[in-house]
Design a protein around this motif. Structure first.
Motif, PDB file in Angstrom:
ATOM      1  N   HIS A 245       0.827  -1.195   0.000  1.00 57.95           N
ATOM      2  CA  HIS A 245       0.000   0.000   0.000  1.00 57.95           C
ATOM      3  C   HIS A 245       0.866   1.251   0.000  1.00 57.95           C
ATOM      4  CE1 HIS A 245      -3.689  -2.240   0.527  1.00 57.95           C
ATOM      5  NE2 HIS A 245      -3.156  -2.887   1.549  1.00 57.95           N
ATOM      6  N   ALA A 246       0.273   2.326  -0.432  1.00 58.22           N
ATOM      7  CA  ALA A 246       0.969   3.611  -0.434  1.00 58.22           C
ATOM      8  C   ALA A 246       1.235   4.061   0.998  1.00 58.22           C
ATOM      9  CB  ALA A 246       0.132   4.662  -1.168  1.00 58.22           C
ATOM     10  N   PRO A 247       2.285   4.824   1.207  1.00 59.30           N
ATOM     11  CA  PRO A 247       2.582   5.305   2.568  1.00 59.30           C
ATOM     12  C   PRO A 247       1.497   6.252   3.059  1.00 59.30           C
ATOM     13  CG  PRO A 247       3.978   6.414   0.967  1.00 59.30           C
ATOM     14  CD  PRO A 247       3.257   5.332   0.225  1.00 59.30           C
ATOM     15  N   PRO A 248       1.435   6.497   4.350  1.00 56.98           N
ATOM     16  CA  PRO A 248       0.424   7.442   4.868  1.00 56.98           C
ATOM     17  C   PRO A 248       0.591   8.824   4.252  1.00 56.98           C
ATOM     18  CG  PRO A 248       1.444   6.190   6.658  1.00 56.98           C
ATOM     19  CD  PRO A 248       2.231   5.887   5.431  1.00 56.98           C
ATOM     20  N   ALA A 249      -0.529   9.474   4.062  1.00 53.45           N
ATOM     21  CA  ALA A 249      -0.496  10.805   3.458  1.00 53.45           C
ATOM     22  C   ALA A 249       0.238  11.782   4.365  1.00 53.45           C
ATOM     23  CB  ALA A 249      -1.920  11.301   3.195  1.00 53.45           C
ATOM     24  N   ALA A 250       0.970  12.679   3.753  1.00 53.05           N
ATOM     25  CA  ALA A 250       1.720  13.688   4.497  1.00 53.05           C
ATOM     26  C   ALA A 250       0.761  14.674   5.152  1.00 53.05           C
ATOM     27  CB  ALA A 250       2.684  14.416   3.567  1.00 53.05           C
ATOM     28  N   PRO A 251       1.203  15.342   6.212  1.00 49.88           N
ATOM     29  CA  PRO A 251       0.330  16.359   6.833  1.00 49.88           C
ATOM     30  C   PRO A 251      -0.049  17.450   5.832  1.00 49.88           C
ATOM     31  CG  PRO A 251       2.205  15.869   8.241  1.00 49.88           C
ATOM     32  CD  PRO A 251       2.466  15.171   6.933  1.00 49.88           C
ATOM     33  N   ILE A 252      -1.255  17.962   5.983  1.00 49.62           N
ATOM     34  CA  ILE A 252      -1.757  18.978   5.059  1.00 49.62           C
ATOM     35  C   ILE A 252      -0.958  20.272   5.252  1.00 49.62           C
ATOM     36  CG2 ILE A 252      -3.747  20.374   4.421  1.00 49.62           C
ATOM     37  CD1 ILE A 252      -5.533  18.090   5.267  1.00 49.62           C
ATOM     38  N   HIS A 253      -0.472  20.793   4.151  1.00 46.55           N
ATOM     39  CA  HIS A 253       0.255  22.064   4.163  1.00 46.55           C
ATOM     40  C   HIS A 253      -0.521  23.044   3.295  1.00 46.55           C
ATOM     41  CE1 HIS A 253       3.639  24.767   4.587  1.00 46.55           C
ATOM     42  NE2 HIS A 253       3.627  24.963   3.279  1.00 46.55           N
ATOM     43  N   PRO A 254      -1.424  23.823   3.898  1.00 47.25           N
ATOM     44  CA  PRO A 254      -2.281  24.697   3.085  1.00 47.25           C
ATOM     45  C   PRO A 254      -1.493  25.835   2.461  1.00 47.25           C
ATOM     46  CG  PRO A 254      -2.618  25.117   5.415  1.00 47.25           C
ATOM     47  CD  PRO A 254      -1.694  23.942   5.333  1.00 47.25           C
ATOM     48  N   TRP A 255      -2.037  26.346   1.354  1.00 48.33           N
ATOM     49  CA  TRP A 255      -1.452  27.507   0.704  1.00 48.33           C
ATOM     50  C   TRP A 255      -1.661  28.741   1.581  1.00 48.33           C
ATOM     51  CZ3 TRP A 255       1.138  27.723  -3.987  1.00 48.33           C
ATOM     52  CH2 TRP A 255       1.121  26.559  -4.767  1.00 48.33           C
ATOM     53  N   GLU A 256      -0.742  29.670   1.481  1.00 44.72           N
ATOM     54  CA  GLU A 256      -0.885  30.929   2.203  1.00 44.72           C
ATOM     55  C   GLU A 256      -2.017  31.746   1.588  1.00 44.72           C
ATOM     56  OE1 GLU A 256       1.783  34.896   3.384  1.00 44.72           O
ATOM     57  OE2 GLU A 256       2.641  33.222   2.236  1.00 44.72           O
ATOM     58  N   TRP A 257      -2.855  32.324   2.468  1.00 43.03           N
ATOM     59  CA  TRP A 257      -4.017  33.089   2.003  1.00 43.03           C
ATOM     60  C   TRP A 257      -3.558  34.454   1.522  1.00 43.03           C
ATOM     61  CZ3 TRP A 257      -7.349  37.106   4.276  1.00 43.03           C
ATOM     62  CH2 TRP A 257      -8.569  37.231   3.604  1.00 43.03           C
ATOM     63  N   PRO A 258      -3.823  34.815   0.256  1.00 46.86           N
ATOM     64  CA  PRO A 258      -3.400  36.137  -0.229  1.00 46.86           C
ATOM     65  C   PRO A 258      -4.151  37.247   0.486  1.00 46.86           C
ATOM     66  CG  PRO A 258      -3.940  34.643  -2.047  1.00 46.86           C
ATOM     67  CD  PRO A 258      -4.444  34.003  -0.798  1.00 46.86           C
ATOM     68  N   SER A 259      -3.505  38.392   0.580  1.00 45.37           N
ATOM     69  CA  SER A 259      -4.096  39.519   1.300  1.00 45.37           C
ATOM     70  C   SER A 259      -5.068  40.318   0.444  1.00 45.37           C
ATOM     71  CB  SER A 259      -2.985  40.449   1.813  1.00 45.37           C
ATOM     72  OG  SER A 259      -2.179  40.901   0.732  1.00 45.37           O
ATOM     73  N   ILE A 260      -4.965  40.235  -0.869  1.00 38.71           N
ATOM     74  CA  ILE A 260      -5.835  41.005  -1.761  1.00 38.71           C
ATOM     75  C   ILE A 260      -6.432  40.055  -2.793  1.00 38.71           C
ATOM     76  CG2 ILE A 260      -4.613  43.178  -1.446  1.00 38.71           C
ATOM     77  CD1 ILE A 260      -3.133  42.651  -4.041  1.00 38.71           C
ATOM     78  N   PRO A 261      -7.568  40.422  -3.390  1.00 40.58           N
ATOM     79  CA  PRO A 261      -8.172  39.560  -4.422  1.00 40.58           C
ATOM     80  C   PRO A 261      -7.309  39.495  -5.675  1.00 40.58           C
ATOM     81  CG  PRO A 261      -9.787  41.096  -3.512  1.00 40.58           C
ATOM     82  CD  PRO A 261      -8.438  41.540  -3.024  1.00 40.58           C
ATOM     83  N   TRP A 262      -7.438  38.371  -6.352  1.00 37.24           N
ATOM     84  CA  TRP A 262      -6.807  38.132  -7.664  1.00 37.24           C
ATOM     85  C   TRP A 262      -5.272  38.256  -7.608  1.00 37.24           C
ATOM     86  CZ3 TRP A 262      -9.727  35.701 -10.911  1.00 37.24           C
ATOM     87  CH2 TRP A 262      -9.347  35.543 -12.229  1.00 37.24           C
ATOM     88  N   GLN A 263      -4.695  37.936  -6.453  1.00 34.66           N
ATOM     89  CA  GLN A 263      -3.235  37.923  -6.347  1.00 34.66           C
ATOM     90  C   GLN A 263      -2.672  36.577  -6.775  1.00 34.66           C
ATOM     91  OE1 GLN A 263      -1.777  38.785  -2.432  1.00 34.66           O
ATOM     92  NE2 GLN A 263       0.342  38.979  -3.064  1.00 34.66           N
ATOM     93  N   ARG A 264      -3.358  35.503  -6.413  1.00 37.28           N
ATOM     94  CA  ARG A 264      -2.961  34.157  -6.846  1.00 37.28           C
ATOM     95  C   ARG A 264      -4.208  33.418  -7.313  1.00 37.28           C
ATOM     96  NH1 ARG A 264      -1.559  31.835  -2.338  1.00 37.28           N
ATOM     97  NH2 ARG A 264      -3.302  30.393  -2.190  1.00 37.28           N
ATOM     98  N   ILE A 265      -4.154  32.834  -8.503  1.00 44.50           N
ATOM     99  CA  ILE A 265      -5.288  32.087  -9.044  1.00 44.50           C
ATOM    100  C   ILE A 265      -4.832  30.663  -9.339  1.00 44.50           C
ATOM    101  CG2 ILE A 265      -6.376  34.136 -10.003  1.00 44.50           C
ATOM    102  CD1 ILE A 265      -5.369  33.268 -12.755  1.00 44.50           C
ATOM    103  N   HIS A 266      -5.766  29.732  -9.241  1.00 40.64           N
ATOM    104  CA  HIS A 266      -5.538  28.325  -9.543  1.00 40.64           C
ATOM    105  C   HIS A 266      -6.355  27.981 -10.792  1.00 40.64           C
ATOM    106  CE1 HIS A 266      -3.666  27.161  -5.563  1.00 40.64           C
ATOM    107  NE2 HIS A 266      -4.121  28.383  -5.318  1.00 40.64           N
ATOM    108  N   ILE A 267      -5.706  27.369 -11.773  1.00 35.22           N
ATOM    109  CA  ILE A 267      -6.362  27.075 -13.047  1.00 35.22           C
ATOM    110  C   ILE A 267      -6.308  25.576 -13.314  1.00 35.22           C
ATOM    111  CG2 ILE A 267      -5.882  29.349 -14.006  1.00 35.22           C
ATOM    112  CD1 ILE A 267      -3.553  28.153 -15.527  1.00 35.22           C
TER     113      ILE A 267
END
Length: 590
Positions: A245-267
Motif C-alpha cells: 500500500h501507499a505510505p500514509p499521506a503527508a500532513p496537510i500544508h495549506p497555501w498561504e491566504w493572499p491579502s488582496i483579491p486576484w493575487q494568486r489564481i488556480h487554473i
C-alpha cells in the motif's frame, strides 16, 4: 576495412575448466565459437555476421543451410541448436591469419569457478526445498560457534561474570533450556545462523506481511535480531513491494491566504464533459470562479481565454496549475514571462497540490450533472450555477466570493423577497402620479399669468413670469422691482395685462390678524421693494427665505414683526404648575 585488411574491435578469452580440458579437439573448437557468440551477444543478435574458424569440419556441422548429421555428438548438436538462433555465415580460414592475440597463449593461472548451466539453474531454483527439521537444528547448533558455547554453558550452568561475553543470551539465561539437543528460549527454538535463511523463507511462504510473519515466528523460532531480518525479507521481496500500500499521506500544508483579491489564481481544465472542455480559474483570496467553455484546449486557445479573463479582472501575481501540456508549453511560458506572472506547477500525478481548482471542478461537475433535467442550454445552466455559487458563502472564508471580490453581493431574484424602503417609496410616488392624470403645465419667461395673492383683499393679481426657478416653481414680477415666488399650482395662464400702478400692494400698518405681511423699509434710496407674501398658516421664517432669492443689490429685509392686534391662539391644554419636590423644602433654592 575498405582495403581488405582486418582490424580487431575487442578481445575476449578465458581458461578452460577441468572438465573442458578433457574435451576432444573438435569440441574445444566448437566451445570457443559458442562462448565467443555468448560473450558478444548484444552486438551479434539480430545482425548478419561471419564466423571464421580454423577447424574445417565445423563448417559443415554449424552451417546454417545444412542439417545436423545424425552421427554428430550430443554436445555439438546442442551447440548447433544454440547457433540456429542467429543469422551468420561460417567460413574456414587457415591459422596463418594470426588474429588471436597473446591472451590465447597466456591462460590465467588462478582457479575459475565453472559456470552452471542456465537450464539446470532454472530447474533447481524452482524445486521445493525440504523443511527444516529438529535434527538439522541440533546438528547445526553444535557447529555454530556462538550457540555451541551457549549449549555447553547451559549444560554446566551459568557462571556469574564469566559468561557475559555471550551478550543477549546471558541476559536470557533464566529462560534458556535444552530439549532433544535443541536450544529453547521459552517455547521457541533458537535457530543457528546456517538455517536462519531457510526458516525466513518458510515464514515468508504465504507473503502475509511483516506483522503476520512476526506473529508466526513468535510461536516457533527465535534468534537475535529476528524482527530486523523479517523486515528485511519483506522489503527485499519484489512481489510484496509491488502490492504494498501507499505510505500514509503527508500532513496537510495549506497555501498561504493572499491579502488582496486576484493575487494568486488556480487554473485547471474540467472535461471532456458535456461534449466540451471547460477552463476553470479560481481566485485564492475570494474563491471567485471563472468558467469558460472551450472546444479546443491548445496552448494558443488557452492563452486567448486567459487574456480575456485578465482584461476583466486584472493580471495576477501568481498562477498555479498542474503539468498539463497546455500549461508547460513554450507558448504558455512566454505568456507568463511577458506579463510578469510567477507560474507554479504541482507535483506530477499529485492533484491535491492544486486542490482549490480540483475541488471547484468537482462541485462544478456535480451541479451541471444535477441540472441536466432543467430546461435551457449549457450556457444558461452554467450562468445560473456561477451566479448562485458567487452569492453563496464559502466554508473557508465564511463570506460570499462576490463580497470579497467586488465588495458586494450580486443582485438576484432573491433580493425581491426582502422588503425595500426605496422600492416602496418609488411605488407610492408612482401611485400618486398616476392618480393625478393631468397634463403638466409650463410657462415661459415674459408670459402674463395670474398669481395667487395671500396678503391683499384680491384673490388673484396679474403679473408676468420673470424666471423659472425649479421644475414647478416660478418667480413672477407683479410690480416694477417687486417679485413673488409661486408654485405652478398657484399660477394660471391669462391674457389680461394689468398696469403695475393698478396693483394693490399692502401698506405698512394695514395688517390683518390672519394675513401677516413682510414690512420693508426703504433704507436705501432709489431701491426696489421686494414683497413676498405668504399663507396665513406659514410662519414668518418664509419671509427670510424669500429674501435670499432677491438678486443683488437687494434691500434690507427685517424679520416679520408680530402685530399688537394679532389674535393670540387659545391654548389647547391647561398650563402646568411647576412645584419643587418636597425633599427640597428644607433647602434654599435659587
Amino acid at each position: 576495412m575498405e582495403d581488405g585488411s582486418e582490424r580487431p574491435k575487442a578481445f575476449a578469452s578465458r581458461s578452460l575448466s577441468k572438465s573442458e580440458r578433457n574435451y576432444s579437439q573438435i569440441d574445444k573448437e566448437a566451445l570457443g565459437i559458442v562462448w565467443g557468440v555468448k560473450k558478444f551477444y548484444q552486438y551479434l543478435y539480430g545482425r548478419l555476421f561471419i564466423l571464421l574458424t580454423d577447424h574445417q569440419p565445423l563448417t559443415s556441422i554449424f552451417h546454417p543451410e545444412k542439417g545436423i548429421p545424425m552421427t554428430t555428438a550430443a554436445r555439438l548438436q546442442r551447440y548447433a541448436l544454440f547457433l540456429a538462433g542467429f543469422q551468420y555465415d561460417i567460413k574456414y580460414k587457415s591459422t596463418r591469419h594470426a588474429n588471436a592475440d597473446c591472451l590465447s597463449r597466456l591462460p590465467l593461472v588462478s582457479k575459475q569457478e565453472t559456470e552452471g548451466d542456465t537450464v539446470e539453474t532454472f530447474i533447481v531454483s524452482h524445486m521445493d526445498t525440504l523443511p527444516v527439521t529438529s535434527k538439522e537444528i541440533s546438528r547445526e547448533t553444535l557447529k555454530d560457534p556462538t550457540l555451541s558455547k551457549v549449549y555447553t554453558t547451559v549444560q554446566r550452568g551459568w557462571i556469574e561474570g564469566e559468561d557475559k561475553c555471550l551478550g543477549i543470551f546471558y541476559n536470557k539465561r533464566v529462560e534458556i533450556s535444552i530439549h532433544q539437543n535443541c536450544l529453547f528460549w521459552g517455547i521457541r527454538v533458537i535457530v543457528p545462523s546456517a538455517l536462519r535463511q531457510r526458516v525466513l523463507d518458510e515464514l515468508h511462504e504465504g507473503h502475509v506481511g511483516v506483522v503476520k510473519m512476526k506473529g508466526l515466528a513468535r510461536s516457533y523460532v527465535w534468534w537475535p535480531g529476528i524482527d530486523t531480518d523479517i523486515e528485511h525479507v519483506c522489503k527485499s521481496c519484489t512481489g510484496c513491494q509491488e502490492v504494498k500500500h501507499a505510505p500514509p499521506a503527508a500532513p496537510i500544508h495549506p497555501w498561504e491566504w493572499p491579502s488582496i483579491p486576484w493575487q494568486r489564481i488556480h487554473i485547471d481544465f474540467a472535461g471532456p464533459f458535456l461534449d466540451m472542455m471547460f477552463f476553470v480559474a479560481v481566485d485564492a483570496h475570494s474563491k471567485w470562479p471563472e468558467v469558460v467553455p472551450m472546444k479546443m484546449t491548445t496552448a494558443e486557445k488557452n492563452v486567448e481565454v486567459m487574456r480575456e479573463i485578465f482584461s476583466r479582472n486584472g493580471v495576477p501575481a501568481q498562477v498555479v496549475s498542474d503539468n498539463g501540456p497546455q500549461f508547460v508549453s513554450e507558448h504558455f511560458s512566454n505568456f507568463m514571462r511577458c506579463n510578469g506572472i510567477k507560474h507554479t506547477t504541482s507535483a506530477p500525478y499529485h492533484p491535491s497540490t492544486n486542490g482549490l481548482a480540483e475541488r471547484f471542478v468537482q462541485s462544478f461537475k456535480g451541479a451541471m450533472k444535477a441540472s441536466k433535467k432543467d430546461s435551457g442550454s449549457v450556457q444558461k445552466r452554467l450562468a445560473n450555477f456561477l451566479l448562485a455559487y458567487r452569492n453563496s458563502k464559502h466554508m473557508t472564508t465564511n463570506e460570499t466570493p462576490a463580497k470579497l471580490f467586488i465588495g458586494r453581493n450580486l443582485p438576484s431574484r432573491l433580493d425581491l423577497i426582502k422588503p425595500d424602503i426605496r422600492r416602496r417609496v418609488d411605488e407610492q410616488r408612482w401611485k400618486q402620479e398616476s392618480k393625478r392624470q393631468v397634463p403638466c403645465r409650463s410657462f415661459s419667461v415674459g408670459e402674463p399669468v395670474s398669481i395667487r395673492d395671500y396678503c391683499g383683499s384680491q384673490k388673484w393679481i396679474y403679473g408676468k413670469v420673470a424666471e423659472k426657478t425649479g421644475p414647478v416653481s416660478y418667480k413672477v414680477e407683479i410690480a416694477p422691482g417687486v417679485f413673488w415666488r409661486r408654485h405652478l399650482d398657484q399660477l394660471r395662464a391669462t391674457e389680461v395685462v394689468e398696469k403695475p400702478s393698478e396693483v394693490n400692494l399692502p401698506v405698512k400698518g394695514d395688517v390683518t390678524p390672519n394675513s401677516p405681511t413682510v414690512l420693508l423699509e426703504n433704507t436705501v434710496s432709489n431701491k426696489s421693494r421686494v414683497i413676498d407674501n405668504s399663507v396665513s398658516s406659514v410662519p414668518s421664517t418664509m419671509c427670510q427665505e424669500s429674501s435670499s432669492e432677491v438678486s443683488s443689490p437687494s434691500p434690507v429685509i427685517e424679520p416679520c414683526p408680530t402685530p399688537e392686534n394679532m389674535l393670540t391662539p387659545k391654548r389647547r391644554y391647561p398650563r402646568r404648575n411647576i412645584v419643587p419636590p418636597k425633599k427640597l423644602q428644607d433647602f434654599v433654592t435659587t
